[in-house]
Design a protein around this motif. Structure first.
Motif, short mmCIF file in Angstrom:
data_model
loop_
_atom_site.label_atom_id
_atom_site.label_comp_id
_atom_site.label_asym_id
_atom_site.label_seq_id
_atom_site.Cartn_x
_atom_site.Cartn_y
_atom_site.Cartn_z
N LEU A 97 0.83 -1.20 0.00
CA LEU A 97 0.00 0.00 0.00
C LEU A 97 0.87 1.26 0.00
O LEU A 97 0.58 2.22 -0.72
N ALA A 98 1.94 1.25 0.76
CA ALA A 98 2.85 2.40 0.78
C ALA A 98 3.48 2.60 -0.59
O ALA A 98 3.66 3.74 -1.03
N SER A 99 3.80 1.52 -1.27
CA SER A 99 4.39 1.61 -2.60
C SER A 99 3.42 2.24 -3.59
O SER A 99 3.80 3.10 -4.39
N VAL A 100 2.16 1.82 -3.52
CA VAL A 100 1.13 2.39 -4.40
C VAL A 100 0.97 3.89 -4.11
O VAL A 100 0.91 4.70 -5.03
N ARG A 101 0.93 4.23 -2.84
CA ARG A 101 0.76 5.64 -2.47
C ARG A 101 1.97 6.47 -2.84
O ARG A 101 1.84 7.66 -3.15
N ALA A 102 3.17 5.87 -2.82
CA ALA A 102 4.38 6.58 -3.22
C ALA A 102 4.33 6.96 -4.69
O ALA A 102 4.96 7.93 -5.10
N GLU A 103 3.55 6.21 -5.45
CA GLU A 103 3.37 6.52 -6.87
C GLU A 103 2.29 7.59 -7.09
O GLU A 103 1.96 7.92 -8.22
N GLY A 104 1.74 8.08 -6.00
CA GLY A 104 0.71 9.10 -6.09
C GLY A 104 -0.68 8.56 -6.34
O GLY A 104 -1.58 9.29 -6.73
N LEU A 105 -0.87 7.28 -6.09
CA LEU A 105 -2.17 6.65 -6.30
C LEU A 105 -2.82 6.33 -4.96
O LEU A 105 -2.14 6.12 -3.96
N GLU A 106 -4.13 6.28 -4.97
CA GLU A 106 -4.88 5.90 -3.77
C GLU A 106 -5.90 4.85 -4.18
O GLU A 106 -6.72 5.09 -5.05
N PRO A 107 -5.84 3.66 -3.56
CA PRO A 107 -6.81 2.61 -3.89
C PRO A 107 -8.23 3.05 -3.53
O PRO A 107 -8.44 3.86 -2.62
N SER A 108 -9.18 2.50 -4.25
CA SER A 108 -10.59 2.76 -3.95
C SER A 108 -10.95 2.12 -2.62
O SER A 108 -10.18 1.33 -2.07
N ALA A 109 -12.13 2.44 -2.14
CA ALA A 109 -12.61 1.82 -0.90
C ALA A 109 -12.69 0.31 -1.06
O ALA A 109 -12.33 -0.45 -0.15
N ALA A 110 -13.13 -0.14 -2.25
CA ALA A 110 -13.20 -1.59 -2.50
C ALA A 110 -11.81 -2.20 -2.51
O ALA A 110 -11.58 -3.30 -1.98
N GLY A 111 -10.85 -1.49 -3.09
CA GLY A 111 -9.47 -1.97 -3.10
C GLY A 111 -8.88 -2.05 -1.71
O GLY A 111 -8.20 -3.02 -1.37
N LEU A 112 -9.15 -1.04 -0.91
CA LEU A 112 -8.67 -1.06 0.48
C LEU A 112 -9.30 -2.20 1.26
O LEU A 112 -8.64 -2.84 2.09
N ALA A 113 -10.58 -2.48 1.00
CA ALA A 113 -11.26 -3.60 1.67
C ALA A 113 -10.60 -4.92 1.31
O ALA A 113 -10.42 -5.80 2.16
N LEU A 114 -10.24 -5.07 0.04
CA LEU A 114 -9.54 -6.29 -0.38
C LEU A 114 -8.18 -6.40 0.33
O LEU A 114 -7.82 -7.48 0.81
N LEU A 115 -7.45 -5.30 0.39
CA LEU A 115 -6.15 -5.33 1.08
C LEU A 115 -6.31 -5.67 2.56
O LEU A 115 -5.52 -6.43 3.11
N ASP A 116 -7.35 -5.12 3.18
CA ASP A 116 -7.60 -5.45 4.59
C ASP A 116 -7.92 -6.93 4.75
O ASP A 116 -7.48 -7.56 5.71
N GLY A 117 -8.69 -7.48 3.81
CA GLY A 117 -9.00 -8.91 3.86
C GLY A 117 -7.76 -9.77 3.74
O GLY A 117 -7.62 -10.78 4.43
N VAL A 118 -6.85 -9.38 2.86
CA VAL A 118 -5.60 -10.12 2.71
C VAL A 118 -4.76 -9.97 3.99
O VAL A 118 -4.21 -10.94 4.49
N ALA A 119 -4.70 -8.77 4.51
CA ALA A 119 -3.89 -8.50 5.71
C ALA A 119 -4.39 -9.28 6.92
O ALA A 119 -3.58 -9.78 7.71
N ASP A 120 -5.72 -9.40 7.06
CA ASP A 120 -6.22 -10.11 8.25
C ASP A 120 -6.40 -11.61 8.02
O ASP A 120 -6.82 -12.33 8.90
N GLY A 121 -6.06 -12.06 6.81
CA GLY A 121 -6.09 -13.49 6.54
C GLY A 121 -7.44 -14.04 6.13
O GLY A 121 -7.58 -15.24 5.92
N SER A 122 -8.44 -13.19 6.02
CA SER A 122 -9.77 -13.68 5.64
C SER A 122 -9.89 -13.86 4.13
O SER A 122 -10.87 -14.42 3.64
N LEU A 123 -8.87 -13.41 3.40
CA LEU A 123 -8.88 -13.47 1.94
C LEU A 123 -7.46 -13.79 1.47
O LEU A 123 -6.51 -13.15 1.93
N SER A 124 -7.32 -14.78 0.60
CA SER A 124 -5.99 -15.09 0.08
C SER A 124 -5.64 -14.08 -1.02
O SER A 124 -6.53 -13.42 -1.57
N THR A 125 -4.38 -14.00 -1.33
CA THR A 125 -3.98 -13.09 -2.40
C THR A 125 -4.58 -13.53 -3.73
O THR A 125 -4.95 -12.68 -4.55
#
Length: 107
Positions: free
Chosen positions: A66-94
């Motif tokens: 996420l930091a890498s994406v933001r360093a490029e000047g991009l911000e994920p959508s709310a849906a994208g952030l939800a997916l990243l949170d799911g991966v981070a908490d283990g409820s969703l595989s990559t």
């Protein structure tokens, strides 16, 4: 979340074998040990410890991506952030997250 039961060092030493058997159950809570019922140490199974390390690493990997994406000047959508949170908490595989992103792009 309830406060953990804290064994005194004397109780821990006297019941060491029972404590070790107790934490071997994959769903067992860790055992806290301390003086004056103040937790100073934790006993848990190696499997549980490795699970915690894996979860921490997964969270760190997602945060780094996420930091890498933001360093490029991009911000994920709310849906994208939800997916990243799911991966981070283990409820969703990559792989599942990838499929969901691709499915949204195919529309």
């Amino acid at each position: 979340m309830r406060a953990p039961e804290v064994l005194s060092f004397r109780e821990f030493r006297a019941g060491l074998a029972a404590v070790l058997r107790r934490v071997q159950d994959p769903d067992a809570d860790p055992v806290f040990v301390g003086a004056h019922r103040k937790p100073e140490a934790v006993v848990l199974s190696v499997a549980r410890y490795e699970q915690l390390l894996g979860a921490a690493q997964q969270r760190a990997d997602v945060d780094e991506a996420l930091a890498s994406v933001r360093a490029e000047g991009l911000e994920p959508s709310a849906a994208g952030l939800a997916l990243l949170d799911g991966v981070a908490d283990g409820s969703l595989s990559t792989a599942e997250a990838r499929e969901r992103v691709l499915a949204r792009c195919r529309r």
